[in-house]
Write a protein that holds these residues in place. Sequence first.
Motif, PDB file in Angstrom:
ATOM      1  N   PRO A  45       0.852  -1.185   0.000  1.00 13.67           N
ATOM      2  CA  PRO A  45       0.000   0.000   0.000  1.00 13.67           C
ATOM      3  C   PRO A  45       0.891   1.239   0.000  1.00 13.67           C
ATOM      4  N   ILE A  46       0.557   2.217  -0.813  1.00 16.07           N
ATOM      5  CA  ILE A  46       1.378   3.424  -0.891  1.00 16.07           C
ATOM      6  C   ILE A  46       0.906   4.409   0.164  1.00 16.07           C
ATOM      7  N   GLY A  47       1.695   4.526   1.230  1.00 22.05           N
ATOM      8  CA  GLY A  47       1.420   5.494   2.276  1.00 22.05           C
ATOM      9  C   GLY A  47       2.352   6.681   2.153  1.00 22.05           C
ATOM     10  N   VAL A  48       2.333   7.541   3.152  1.00 21.33           N
ATOM     11  CA  VAL A  48       3.146   8.750   3.128  1.00 21.33           C
ATOM     12  C   VAL A  48       4.626   8.413   2.983  1.00 21.33           C
ATOM     13  N   ALA A  49       5.130   7.490   3.796  1.00 28.01           N
ATOM     14  CA  ALA A  49       6.566   7.189   3.783  1.00 28.01           C
ATOM     15  C   ALA A  49       7.012   6.623   2.440  1.00 28.01           C
ATOM     16  N   ARG A  83      -5.508   5.632   9.313  1.00 28.78           N
ATOM     17  CA  ARG A  83      -5.770   6.961   9.873  1.00 28.78           C
ATOM     18  C   ARG A  83      -4.493   7.787   9.985  1.00 28.78           C
ATOM     19  N   ARG A  84      -3.398   7.143  10.385  1.00 25.79           N
ATOM     20  CA  ARG A  84      -2.134   7.876  10.541  1.00 25.79           C
ATOM     21  C   ARG A  84      -1.730   8.556   9.237  1.00 25.79           C
ATOM     22  N   ASP A  85      -1.818   7.812   8.120  1.00 22.61           N
ATOM     23  CA  ASP A  85      -1.417   8.382   6.837  1.00 22.61           C
ATOM     24  C   ASP A  85      -2.383   9.475   6.391  1.00 22.61           C
ATOM     25  N   GLU A  86      -3.667   9.306   6.700  1.00 19.07           N
ATOM     26  CA  GLU A  86      -4.621  10.353   6.363  1.00 19.07           C
ATOM     27  C   GLU A  86      -4.302  11.636   7.141  1.00 19.07           C
ATOM     28  N   LEU A  87      -3.975  11.495   8.419  1.00 22.32           N
ATOM     29  CA  LEU A  87      -3.668  12.665   9.238  1.00 22.32           C
ATOM     30  C   LEU A  87      -2.363  13.330   8.796  1.00 22.32           C
ATOM     31  N   LEU A  88      -1.425  12.525   8.291  1.00 24.15           N
ATOM     32  CA  LEU A  88      -0.147  13.080   7.830  1.00 24.15           C
ATOM     33  C   LEU A  88      -0.248  13.690   6.429  1.00 24.15           C
ATOM     34  N   GLY A  89      -1.386  13.507   5.785  1.00 23.77           N
ATOM     35  CA  GLY A  89      -1.581  14.118   4.469  1.00 23.77           C
ATOM     36  C   GLY A  89      -1.167  13.218   3.324  1.00 23.77           C
ATOM     37  N   ILE A  90      -1.728  12.001   3.268  1.00 20.26           N
ATOM     38  CA  ILE A  90      -1.366  11.076   2.200  1.00 20.26           C
ATOM     39  C   ILE A  90      -1.679  11.661   0.838  1.00 20.26           C
ATOM     40  N   ASN A  91      -2.744  12.466   0.754  1.00 22.37           N
ATOM     41  CA  ASN A  91      -3.082  13.069  -0.545  1.00 22.37           C
ATOM     42  C   ASN A  91      -1.957  13.966  -1.046  1.00 22.37           C
ATOM     43  N   ARG A  92      -1.344  14.719  -0.157  1.00 20.07           N
ATOM     44  CA  ARG A  92      -0.257  15.615  -0.556  1.00 20.07           C
ATOM     45  C   ARG A  92       1.008  14.828  -0.868  1.00 20.07           C
ATOM     46  N   ALA A  93       1.260  13.748  -0.117  1.00 23.34           N
ATOM     47  CA  ALA A  93       2.455  12.935  -0.383  1.00 23.34           C
ATOM     48  C   ALA A  93       2.358  12.254  -1.740  1.00 23.34           C
ATOM     49  N   MET A  94       1.187  11.737  -2.071  1.00 22.07           N
ATOM     50  CA  MET A  94       1.020  11.076  -3.360  1.00 22.07           C
ATOM     51  C   MET A  94       1.040  12.098  -4.493  1.00 22.07           C
ATOM     52  N   ALA A  95       0.486  13.277  -4.240  1.00 22.34           N
ATOM     53  CA  ALA A  95       0.568  14.343  -5.248  1.00 22.34           C
ATOM     54  C   ALA A  95       2.024  14.752  -5.467  1.00 22.34           C
ATOM     55  N   HIS A  96       2.792  14.785  -4.393  1.00 21.73           N
ATOM     56  CA  HIS A  96       4.222  15.120  -4.494  1.00 21.73           C
ATOM     57  C   HIS A  96       4.955  14.099  -5.370  1.00 21.73           C
ATOM     58  N   LEU A  97       4.642  12.815  -5.191  1.00 20.82           N
ATOM     59  CA  LEU A  97       5.247  11.778  -6.027  1.00 20.82           C
ATOM     60  C   LEU A  97       4.884  12.005  -7.489  1.00 20.82           C
ATOM     61  N   GLY A  98       3.618  12.247  -7.752  1.00 28.50           N
ATOM     62  CA  GLY A  98       3.204  12.496  -9.127  1.00 28.50           C
ATOM     63  C   GLY A  98       3.878  13.705  -9.729  1.00 28.50           C
TER      64      GLY A  98
END
Length: 233
Positions: A45-49, A83-98
């Motif tokens: 699963p692609i999380g923040v880290a 929940r941890r990844d949602e709170l850390l901003g997974i949407n922004r981390a995945m957008a950063h990768l893109g």
Amino acid sequence: MDWKTLADQLFGPRHHIVADGSLLRGTAELDGQTLTIAGSTDHAPIGVALALAQARIVLDTIAQHPGRPILLLIDTQGQQLRRRDELLGINRAMAHLGMAIDLARRQGHRVLGLVYDQALSGGFITSGLIADACYALPEAEIRVMRLPAMARVTKLPEEKLAALSATNPVFAPGVDNYVAMGGVRALWRGDLPAALRAALADTPAEDTRAQDGFERQGRRLAAPLVERVLRAD
């Protein structure tokens, strides 16, 4: 196919790819040319880290090795539902990768995606689908959403969606349907080094997915709509 077998078939002993947990990273040689390798394994699963780690590989390549091709090896069950990844901003981390992948493309790096096992949902959208082109092995599994989940979201009966998926690739999972829609440029069969060599040489820099989907009759409206918008400008 597991990533070690894939790496051996693609590069033989000429690779230095390692698994750091679920992260794949390293370099490989093809015809005397070095490629940066980034990706994931174990249906990760692609999380923040993991998203930030892959983005760092891409950004380091841009900074330290201008023009070096990048190969993304994709095996993911989608975004990390935690929940941890949602709170850390997974949407922004995945957008950063893109955005990192898009920056590499704009800086002259040839970026290719290869689905070698499984590609689902957001973990696929922010990697292989943002590359210059995405390819897949025939035995790979690609989908955005299973039909039962699609039925819950769309409020349409699962039986109706199953019937639609029989004739419309947009509703159906599977690599052949993604080829028909243009999301996957081609399947790599047989001689994998030859397939990679051809992809590095022939993949266009511009986005041809809408036109590919139109010509393959898997996505018939995207290209005409794009053309109408361009004419309106």
